[in-house]
Scaffold this motif. Structure first.
Motif, PDB file in Angstrom:
ATOM      1  N   ILE A 102       0.850  -1.189   0.000  1.00  0.00           N
ATOM      2  CA  ILE A 102       0.000   0.000   0.000  1.00  0.00           C
ATOM      3  C   ILE A 102       0.883   1.235   0.000  1.00  0.00           C
ATOM      4  N   ASP A 103       0.730   2.043  -1.046  1.00  0.00           N
ATOM      5  CA  ASP A 103       1.407   3.345  -1.116  1.00  0.00           C
ATOM      6  C   ASP A 103       0.543   4.293  -0.304  1.00  0.00           C
ATOM      7  N   ILE A 104       0.985   4.584   0.926  1.00  0.00           N
ATOM      8  CA  ILE A 104       0.140   5.376   1.825  1.00  0.00           C
ATOM      9  C   ILE A 104       0.250   6.871   1.577  1.00  0.00           C
ATOM     10  N   GLY A 105       1.238   7.313   0.795  1.00  0.00           N
ATOM     11  CA  GLY A 105       1.331   8.738   0.506  1.00  0.00           C
ATOM     12  C   GLY A 105       2.730   9.175   0.126  1.00  0.00           C
ATOM     13  N   TRP A 106       2.853  10.469  -0.054  1.00  0.00           N
ATOM     14  CA  TRP A 106       4.057  11.101  -0.586  1.00  0.00           C
ATOM     15  C   TRP A 106       4.542  12.183   0.381  1.00  0.00           C
ATOM     16  N   SER A 107       5.846  12.367   0.421  1.00  0.00           N
ATOM     17  CA  SER A 107       6.439  13.480   1.173  1.00  0.00           C
ATOM     18  C   SER A 107       7.821  13.771   0.613  1.00  0.00           C
ATOM     19  N   ARG A 108       8.385  14.860   1.064  1.00  0.00           N
ATOM     20  CA  ARG A 108       9.765  15.187   0.695  1.00  0.00           C
ATOM     21  C   ARG A 108      10.759  14.479   1.613  1.00  0.00           C
ATOM     22  N   GLU A 109      10.274  13.957   2.724  1.00  0.00           N
ATOM     23  CA  GLU A 109      11.133  13.274   3.702  1.00  0.00           C
ATOM     24  C   GLU A 109      11.278  11.800   3.332  1.00  0.00           C
ATOM     25  N   PRO A 110      12.500  11.267   3.366  1.00  0.00           N
ATOM     26  CA  PRO A 110      12.715   9.891   2.907  1.00  0.00           C
ATOM     27  C   PRO A 110      12.079   8.801   3.766  1.00  0.00           C
TER      28      PRO A 110
END
Length: 191
Positions: A102-110
């Motif tokens: 599950i791709d739970i979301g996106w961020s700039r933090e790794p």
């Protein structure tokens, strides 16, 4: 000896033309596949993960992650096309059966989002290198932005370029061979 050379060159050219034709057939197949994936967005949701030889890519679905087993933080984009990290949870969905990505979301933090412990998620099924398919959450979880939804338009379709390449190789081989034959005949005709 010369007749054998003719057969070898003719065979090589025939193989290259055959590969070009095969790439044109693959182009037609890939265009049909992409069209069917584009149509999948309008189909009713399917259960996830679905045990099938062909994943139901680009269909709406939902899954209940009972427990996060592992995390993958990969290069990804958000819906605005900004680059960053997509955060993929490998989940247990039951006592038996396959896990779910599950791709739970996106961020700039790794390594953001790792405090998410699971739950029900709705989204769209996209390709995944580990499970073959992953659910990309419609809404970001654990305070993350939503990742860019998977799109069949992102599928590579280079078959026309490959076909042109094979036909060009065949043409180049034929021209080089004809030039070599011409040169040989001139050398034989010279006193």
């Amino acid at each position: 000896m010369r007749i054998l050379t003719h057969f070898v060159v003719a065979g090589a050219i025939a193989v290259m033309i055959g590969l070009g034709i095969w790439q044109l057939q693959r182009l037609e197949w890939k265009e049909g596949l992409i069209a069917s994936y584009a149509d999948a967005a309008d189909l009713p949701p399917v259960p996830y993960p679905k045990l099938a030889t062909v994943p139901p890519l680009y269909r709406k679905s939902s899954v209940n992650c009972l427990e996060v087993i592992d995390w993958r933080h990969q290069a990804g984009q958000n819906a605005d096309g900004q680059s960053g990290y997509s955060h993929v949870a490998d989940c247990r969905t039951g006592a038996e059966g396959p896990g779910a990505a599950i791709d739970i979301g996106w961020s700039r933090e790794p390594e953001a989002g790792t405090d998410w412990t699971g739950g029900a998620v709705e989204g769209v099924i996209g390709p995944d290198e580990k499970f073959g398919q992953r659910l990309v959450a419609r809404d970001g979880q654990a305070g993350l932005e939503a990742s860019a939804p998977p799109s069949p338009e992102a599928m590579p379709n280079n078959h026309l370029a490959y076909a042109v390449q094979w036909f060009a190789f065949a043409l180049i081989a034929a021209v080089i061979y004809l030039l070599a034959l011409r040169r040989r005949s001139r050398e034989e005709a010279a006193p």
